[in-house]
Design a protein around this motif. Structure first.
Motif, PDB file in Angstrom:
ATOM      1  N   LYS A 101      65.023   2.512  -4.987  1.00  0.00           N
ATOM      2  CA  LYS A 101      63.946   1.527  -5.116  1.00  0.00           C
ATOM      3  C   LYS A 101      63.614   1.335  -6.587  1.00  0.00           C
ATOM      4  CE  LYS A 101      59.608   0.120  -2.893  1.00  0.00           C
ATOM      5  NZ  LYS A 101      58.538   0.529  -1.965  1.00  0.00           N
ATOM      6  N   PHE A 102      63.316   0.092  -6.950  1.00  0.00           N
ATOM      7  CA  PHE A 102      63.011  -0.257  -8.336  1.00  0.00           C
ATOM      8  C   PHE A 102      61.638  -0.933  -8.354  1.00  0.00           C
ATOM      9  CE2 PHE A 102      65.160  -1.152 -12.501  1.00  0.00           C
ATOM     10  CZ  PHE A 102      64.133  -1.844 -13.113  1.00  0.00           C
ATOM     11  N   VAL A 103      60.692  -0.311  -9.046  1.00  0.00           N
ATOM     12  CA  VAL A 103      59.325  -0.858  -9.136  1.00  0.00           C
ATOM     13  C   VAL A 103      59.124  -1.447 -10.530  1.00  0.00           C
ATOM     14  CG1 VAL A 103      56.863  -0.349  -9.005  1.00  0.00           C
ATOM     15  CG2 VAL A 103      58.453   0.782  -7.426  1.00  0.00           C
ATOM     16  N   MET A 104      58.837  -2.724 -10.587  1.00  0.00           N
ATOM     17  CA  MET A 104      58.727  -3.465 -11.853  1.00  0.00           C
ATOM     18  C   MET A 104      57.266  -3.740 -12.200  1.00  0.00           C
ATOM     19  SD  MET A 104      60.527  -5.236 -14.214  1.00  0.00           S
ATOM     20  CE  MET A 104      61.991  -6.154 -13.690  1.00  0.00           C
ATOM     21  N   LEU A 105      56.876  -3.352 -13.410  1.00  0.00           N
ATOM     22  CA  LEU A 105      55.574  -3.764 -13.932  1.00  0.00           C
ATOM     23  C   LEU A 105      55.770  -5.120 -14.599  1.00  0.00           C
ATOM     24  CD1 LEU A 105      52.636  -3.446 -14.726  1.00  0.00           C
ATOM     25  CD2 LEU A 105      53.341  -2.005 -16.639  1.00  0.00           C
ATOM     26  N   SER A 106      55.222  -6.144 -13.974  1.00  0.00           N
ATOM     27  CA  SER A 106      55.356  -7.511 -14.466  1.00  0.00           C
ATOM     28  C   SER A 106      53.993  -7.960 -15.004  1.00  0.00           C
ATOM     29  CB  SER A 106      55.857  -8.405 -13.333  1.00  0.00           C
ATOM     30  OG  SER A 106      56.035  -9.726 -13.772  1.00  0.00           O
ATOM     31  N   SER A 107      53.622  -9.184 -14.771  1.00  0.00           N
ATOM     32  CA  SER A 107      52.327  -9.680 -15.251  1.00  0.00           C
ATOM     33  C   SER A 107      51.846 -10.824 -14.381  1.00  0.00           C
ATOM     34  CB  SER A 107      52.461 -10.169 -16.693  1.00  0.00           C
ATOM     35  OG  SER A 107      51.260 -10.797 -17.101  1.00  0.00           O
ATOM     36  N   ILE A 108      50.545 -10.877 -14.207  1.00  0.00           N
ATOM     37  CA  ILE A 108      49.949 -12.008 -13.494  1.00  0.00           C
ATOM     38  C   ILE A 108      50.368 -13.295 -14.222  1.00  0.00           C
ATOM     39  CG2 ILE A 108      47.738 -12.320 -14.705  1.00  0.00           C
ATOM     40  CD1 ILE A 108      46.388 -12.053 -11.898  1.00  0.00           C
ATOM     41  N   GLY A 109      50.711 -14.303 -13.465  1.00  0.00           N
ATOM     42  CA  GLY A 109      51.137 -15.563 -14.071  1.00  0.00           C
ATOM     43  C   GLY A 109      52.637 -15.683 -14.269  1.00  0.00           C
ATOM     44  N   GLU A 161      49.621 -12.226  -3.002  1.00  0.00           N
ATOM     45  CA  GLU A 161      50.892 -12.688  -3.568  1.00  0.00           C
ATOM     46  C   GLU A 161      50.616 -13.523  -4.809  1.00  0.00           C
ATOM     47  OE1 GLU A 161      54.569 -15.193  -1.850  1.00  0.00           O
ATOM     48  OE2 GLU A 161      53.711 -13.728  -0.449  1.00  0.00           O
ATOM     49  N   ILE A 162      49.674 -14.459  -4.690  1.00  0.00           N
ATOM     50  CA  ILE A 162      49.166 -15.204  -5.844  1.00  0.00           C
ATOM     51  C   ILE A 162      47.645 -15.185  -5.747  1.00  0.00           C
ATOM     52  CG2 ILE A 162      49.072 -17.412  -7.052  1.00  0.00           C
ATOM     53  CD1 ILE A 162      51.880 -16.579  -7.125  1.00  0.00           C
ATOM     54  N   LEU A 163      46.979 -14.593  -6.729  1.00  0.00           N
ATOM     55  CA  LEU A 163      45.514 -14.536  -6.714  1.00  0.00           C
ATOM     56  C   LEU A 163      44.940 -15.875  -7.173  1.00  0.00           C
ATOM     57  CD1 LEU A 163      44.972 -11.004  -8.290  1.00  0.00           C
ATOM     58  CD2 LEU A 163      44.289 -11.667  -5.978  1.00  0.00           C
ATOM     59  N   GLU A 164      43.816 -16.239  -6.573  1.00  0.00           N
ATOM     60  CA  GLU A 164      43.181 -17.507  -6.962  1.00  0.00           C
ATOM     61  C   GLU A 164      42.434 -17.377  -8.278  1.00  0.00           C
ATOM     62  OE1 GLU A 164      40.790 -18.651  -3.624  1.00  0.00           O
ATOM     63  OE2 GLU A 164      42.505 -18.567  -2.269  1.00  0.00           O
ATOM     64  N   SER A 165      42.072 -16.139  -8.638  1.00  0.00           N
ATOM     65  CA  SER A 165      41.322 -15.930  -9.876  1.00  0.00           C
ATOM     66  C   SER A 165      42.054 -14.946 -10.782  1.00  0.00           C
ATOM     67  CB  SER A 165      39.925 -15.389  -9.552  1.00  0.00           C
ATOM     68  OG  SER A 165      40.051 -14.211  -8.774  1.00  0.00           O
ATOM     69  N   ARG A 166      41.777 -15.017 -12.058  1.00  0.00           N
ATOM     70  CA  ARG A 166      42.309 -14.068 -13.038  1.00  0.00           C
ATOM     71  C   ARG A 166      41.267 -12.977 -13.259  1.00  0.00           C
ATOM     72  NH1 ARG A 166      46.357 -15.812 -11.647  1.00  0.00           N
ATOM     73  NH2 ARG A 166      47.859 -17.096 -12.743  1.00  0.00           N
ATOM     74  N   GLY A 167      41.670 -11.891 -13.908  1.00  0.00           N
ATOM     75  CA  GLY A 167      40.718 -10.823 -14.165  1.00  0.00           C
ATOM     76  C   GLY A 167      41.386  -9.650 -14.850  1.00  0.00           C
ATOM     77  N   ASP A 168      40.596  -8.615 -15.085  1.00  0.00           N
ATOM     78  CA  ASP A 168      41.087  -7.410 -15.750  1.00  0.00           C
ATOM     79  C   ASP A 168      41.380  -6.323 -14.720  1.00  0.00           C
ATOM     80  OD1 ASP A 168      40.362  -8.907 -17.890  1.00  0.00           O
ATOM     81  OD2 ASP A 168      38.971  -7.456 -18.761  1.00  0.00           O
ATOM     82  N   ILE A 169      42.029  -5.265 -15.206  1.00  0.00           N
ATOM     83  CA  ILE A 169      42.262  -4.092 -14.365  1.00  0.00           C
ATOM     84  C   ILE A 169      42.556  -2.896 -15.274  1.00  0.00           C
ATOM     85  CG2 ILE A 169      44.725  -4.673 -14.068  1.00  0.00           C
ATOM     86  CD1 ILE A 169      44.443  -3.444 -11.191  1.00  0.00           C
ATOM     87  N   PRO A 170      41.978  -1.729 -14.978  1.00  0.00           N
ATOM     88  CA  PRO A 170      42.279  -0.547 -15.782  1.00  0.00           C
ATOM     89  C   PRO A 170      43.739  -0.117 -15.632  1.00  0.00           C
ATOM     90  CG  PRO A 170      40.249  -0.238 -14.531  1.00  0.00           C
ATOM     91  CD  PRO A 170      40.914  -1.471 -13.989  1.00  0.00           C
ATOM     92  N   ARG A 171      44.313   0.372 -16.733  1.00  0.00           N
ATOM     93  CA  ARG A 171      45.687   0.877 -16.699  1.00  0.00           C
ATOM     94  C   ARG A 171      45.854   1.974 -15.650  1.00  0.00           C
ATOM     95  NH1 ARG A 171      48.567  -0.740 -21.300  1.00  0.00           N
ATOM     96  NH2 ARG A 171      47.257  -1.708 -22.881  1.00  0.00           N
ATOM     97  N   GLU A 172      44.817   2.787 -15.483  1.00  0.00           N
ATOM     98  CA  GLU A 172      44.868   3.875 -14.487  1.00  0.00           C
ATOM     99  C   GLU A 172      45.157   3.327 -13.092  1.00  0.00           C
ATOM    100  OE1 GLU A 172      41.407   6.367 -14.380  1.00  0.00           O
ATOM    101  OE2 GLU A 172      41.740   7.122 -16.408  1.00  0.00           O
TER     102      GLU A 172
END
Length: 208
Positions: A101-109, A161-172
Protein backbone atom coordinates in the motif's frame (compact mmCIF):
# COMPACT_ATOMS: atom_id res chain seq x y z
CA UNK A 1 4.75 -5.77 12.36
CA UNK A 2 4.72 -4.23 8.90
CA UNK A 3 7.71 -2.17 7.77
CA UNK A 4 6.70 1.31 6.61
CA UNK A 5 9.08 3.47 4.59
CA UNK A 6 8.56 7.19 5.21
CA UNK A 7 9.83 9.50 2.46
CA UNK A 8 10.35 12.96 3.90
CA UNK A 9 10.99 11.50 7.36
CA UNK A 10 13.24 14.40 8.33
CA UNK A 11 10.56 17.03 7.66
CA UNK A 12 8.23 18.46 10.30
CA UNK A 13 5.27 16.25 9.37
CA UNK A 14 7.56 13.30 8.61
CA UNK A 15 9.01 13.31 12.12
CA UNK A 16 5.49 13.18 13.57
CA UNK A 17 4.69 10.21 11.31
CA UNK A 18 7.84 8.41 12.47
CA UNK A 19 6.89 8.96 16.14
CA UNK A 20 3.40 7.55 15.58
CA UNK A 21 4.74 4.51 13.74
CA UNK A 22 7.29 3.91 16.49
CA UNK A 23 4.48 3.82 19.07
CA UNK A 24 2.28 1.60 16.88
CA UNK A 25 1.67 -2.07 17.58
CA UNK A 26 1.17 -2.71 13.86
CA UNK A 27 4.00 -0.86 12.12
CA UNK A 28 7.77 -0.33 12.25
CA UNK A 29 9.12 2.87 10.67
CA UNK A 30 12.01 3.11 8.22
CA UNK A 31 13.10 6.71 7.74
CA UNK A 32 14.11 7.58 4.19
CA UNK A 33 16.75 10.30 4.48
CA UNK A 34 19.04 12.23 2.16
CA UNK A 35 22.36 11.81 3.96
CA UNK A 36 24.28 9.90 6.59
CA UNK A 37 24.00 12.72 9.15
CA UNK A 38 20.20 12.46 9.13
CA UNK A 39 20.50 8.66 9.29
CA UNK A 40 22.63 8.93 12.45
CA UNK A 41 20.03 11.22 14.01
CA UNK A 42 17.31 8.62 13.53
CA UNK A 43 19.61 5.83 14.66
CA UNK A 44 20.11 7.65 17.97
CA UNK A 45 16.31 7.51 18.42
CA UNK A 46 16.23 3.78 17.66
CA UNK A 47 14.77 4.21 14.18
CA UNK A 48 16.09 2.32 11.15
CA UNK A 49 16.81 4.47 8.11
CA UNK A 50 17.80 4.20 4.48
CA UNK A 51 19.77 6.84 2.59
CA UNK A 52 18.11 7.61 -0.75
CA UNK A 53 17.63 10.61 -3.04
CA UNK A 54 14.26 11.26 -4.67
CA UNK A 55 16.10 12.51 -7.75
CA UNK A 56 17.82 9.12 -8.26
CA UNK A 57 16.83 5.46 -8.46
CA UNK A 58 14.97 4.34 -5.33
CA UNK A 59 14.69 0.59 -5.88
CA UNK A 60 16.99 -0.18 -2.93
CA UNK A 61 14.87 1.98 -0.60
CA UNK A 62 11.72 -0.13 -0.97
CA UNK A 63 13.35 -3.56 -0.66
CA UNK A 64 11.72 -5.55 2.13
CA UNK A 65 9.20 -2.75 2.75
CA UNK A 66 5.51 -3.55 3.27
CA UNK A 67 4.00 -0.07 2.91
CA UNK A 68 5.08 3.47 2.02
CA UNK A 69 4.12 6.97 3.13
CA UNK A 70 5.23 9.76 0.80
CA UNK A 71 5.47 12.94 2.89
CA UNK A 72 8.39 14.57 1.09
CA UNK A 73 8.37 18.02 -0.45
CA UNK A 74 10.80 20.58 -1.82
CA UNK A 75 9.02 23.57 -0.19
CA UNK A 76 8.56 25.04 -3.65
CA UNK A 77 12.26 24.89 -4.56
CA UNK A 78 12.24 21.88 -6.85
CA UNK A 79 8.61 21.01 -7.51
CA UNK A 80 8.99 18.99 -10.68
CA UNK A 81 12.08 16.99 -9.65
CA UNK A 82 11.00 16.20 -6.07
CA UNK A 83 7.25 16.64 -5.52
CA UNK A 84 6.31 15.20 -8.91
CA UNK A 85 9.08 13.04 -10.41
CA UNK A 86 10.44 11.98 -6.99
CA UNK A 87 7.01 10.69 -6.06
CA UNK A 88 6.79 8.85 -9.38
CA UNK A 89 10.21 7.24 -8.79
CA UNK A 90 9.11 6.01 -5.38
CA UNK A 91 5.87 4.64 -6.88
CA UNK A 92 7.91 2.77 -9.52
CA UNK A 93 10.25 1.38 -6.86
CA UNK A 94 7.25 0.34 -4.77
CA UNK A 95 5.82 -1.57 -7.74
CA UNK A 96 9.16 -3.26 -8.40
CA UNK A 97 9.35 -4.51 -4.81
CA UNK A 98 5.63 -5.32 -4.52
CA UNK A 99 4.76 -2.85 -1.76
CA UNK A 100 1.26 -3.57 -0.42
CA UNK A 101 0.00 0.00 0.00
CA UNK A 102 1.19 3.50 -0.86
CA UNK A 103 -0.13 6.47 1.15
CA UNK A 104 0.44 9.85 -0.51
CA UNK A 105 0.47 13.19 1.29
CA UNK A 106 -0.99 15.49 -1.34
CA UNK A 107 -2.77 18.84 -0.92
CA UNK A 108 -6.27 20.23 -0.92
CA UNK A 109 -6.98 21.65 -4.36
CA UNK A 110 -4.79 19.11 -6.19
CA UNK A 111 -7.83 17.78 -8.04
CA UNK A 112 -8.12 21.08 -9.96
CA UNK A 113 -4.78 22.94 -9.85
CA UNK A 114 -5.95 25.44 -12.45
CA UNK A 115 -8.45 26.91 -9.98
CA UNK A 116 -5.70 28.12 -7.64
CA UNK A 117 -4.48 31.72 -7.71
CA UNK A 118 -1.02 31.31 -6.18
CA UNK A 119 -0.20 27.60 -5.93
CA UNK A 120 -0.76 26.44 -9.51
CA UNK A 121 2.71 24.94 -10.06
CA UNK A 122 2.74 23.22 -6.66
CA UNK A 123 -0.75 21.77 -7.12
CA UNK A 124 0.06 20.68 -10.67
CA UNK A 125 3.05 18.70 -9.38
CA UNK A 126 0.87 17.13 -6.69
CA UNK A 127 -1.91 16.40 -9.18
CA UNK A 128 0.47 14.68 -11.61
CA UNK A 129 1.98 12.55 -8.84
CA UNK A 130 -1.49 11.61 -7.58
CA UNK A 131 -2.67 10.60 -11.05
CA UNK A 132 0.46 8.51 -11.56
CA UNK A 133 -0.24 6.68 -8.29
CA UNK A 134 -3.88 6.07 -9.26
CA UNK A 135 -2.75 4.49 -12.54
CA UNK A 136 0.08 2.45 -10.98
CA UNK A 137 -1.84 -0.65 -9.97
CA UNK A 138 -0.70 -0.23 -6.35
CA UNK A 139 -3.26 -0.11 -3.56
CA UNK A 140 -3.28 3.54 -2.49
CA UNK A 141 -4.68 6.30 -0.30
CA UNK A 142 -4.25 9.93 -1.33
CA UNK A 143 -4.68 12.36 1.56
CA UNK A 144 -5.20 16.04 0.69
CA UNK A 145 -5.03 18.29 3.76
CA UNK A 146 -5.76 22.00 3.97
CA UNK A 147 -3.14 24.48 5.16
CA UNK A 148 -0.82 22.79 7.66
CA UNK A 149 -0.18 24.41 11.03
CA UNK A 150 1.85 23.47 14.09
CA UNK A 151 -0.94 23.64 16.65
CA UNK A 152 -1.66 20.66 18.91
CA UNK A 153 -3.89 18.17 17.12
CA UNK A 154 -7.25 17.18 18.58
CA UNK A 155 -7.67 13.97 16.58
CA UNK A 156 -10.78 15.29 14.80
CA UNK A 157 -11.20 16.12 11.13
CA UNK A 158 -13.69 17.03 8.44
CA UNK A 159 -13.32 14.67 5.49
CA UNK A 160 -14.82 14.51 2.00
CA UNK A 161 -13.71 13.59 -1.48
CA UNK A 162 -13.94 17.30 -2.29
CA UNK A 163 -14.59 19.67 0.63
CA UNK A 164 -16.85 22.65 0.01
CA UNK A 165 -14.72 24.85 2.26
CA UNK A 166 -11.00 25.41 2.78
CA UNK A 167 -9.32 25.48 6.17
CA UNK A 168 -6.34 24.62 8.33
CA UNK A 169 -5.30 21.41 10.04
CA UNK A 170 -2.54 20.58 12.55
CA UNK A 171 0.35 18.49 11.23
CA UNK A 172 -0.28 16.07 14.11
CA UNK A 173 -3.76 15.28 12.78
CA UNK A 174 -2.44 14.92 9.23
CA UNK A 175 0.22 12.49 10.46
CA UNK A 176 -2.43 10.51 12.35
CA UNK A 177 -4.62 10.34 9.25
CA UNK A 178 -1.74 9.11 7.07
CA UNK A 179 -0.81 6.39 9.57
CA UNK A 180 -4.44 5.31 9.99
CA UNK A 181 -4.77 5.09 6.20
CA UNK A 182 -1.99 2.46 6.13
CA UNK A 183 -4.34 -0.17 7.54
CA UNK A 184 -5.68 -2.78 5.14
CA UNK A 185 -9.30 -2.26 6.19
CA UNK A 186 -9.53 1.47 5.47
CA UNK A 187 -9.00 4.11 2.75
CA UNK A 188 -8.27 1.64 -0.03
CA UNK A 189 -7.90 3.31 -3.44
CA UNK A 190 -9.36 6.43 -1.86
CA UNK A 191 -8.72 10.13 -2.52
CA UNK A 192 -9.98 12.65 0.03
CA UNK A 193 -9.52 16.13 1.45
CA UNK A 194 -9.26 16.91 5.17
CA UNK A 195 -9.34 19.94 7.45
CA UNK A 196 -9.94 20.34 11.19
CA UNK A 197 -13.44 19.16 12.07
CA UNK A 198 -15.63 17.41 14.62
CA UNK A 199 -15.31 13.72 13.68
CA UNK A 200 -12.65 11.42 15.13
CA UNK A 201 -10.05 10.47 12.52
CA UNK A 202 -10.80 6.74 12.71
CA UNK A 203 -14.54 7.30 12.39
CA UNK A 204 -14.09 9.70 9.46
CA UNK A 205 -11.97 7.15 7.60
CA UNK A 206 -14.41 4.33 8.35
CA UNK A 207 -17.10 6.32 6.55
CA UNK A 208 -15.13 6.33 3.28
Amino acid sequence: MEKVLVAGAHGTTGQKIISLLKESQYFTPIAMVRNQEQAERFKSKGVTSVVADLENDLTHATKGVDKVIFAAGSKGKNLKAVDQEGAKRLIDASKTNEVKKFVMLSSIGAEHPEKSDQLVDYLKAKHNADEYLKDSGLKYAIVRPGTLNNETGNGKIKLAEILESRGDIPREDVAQTLVRALHDDTANDAVFEIITGEVLIGEALDQL
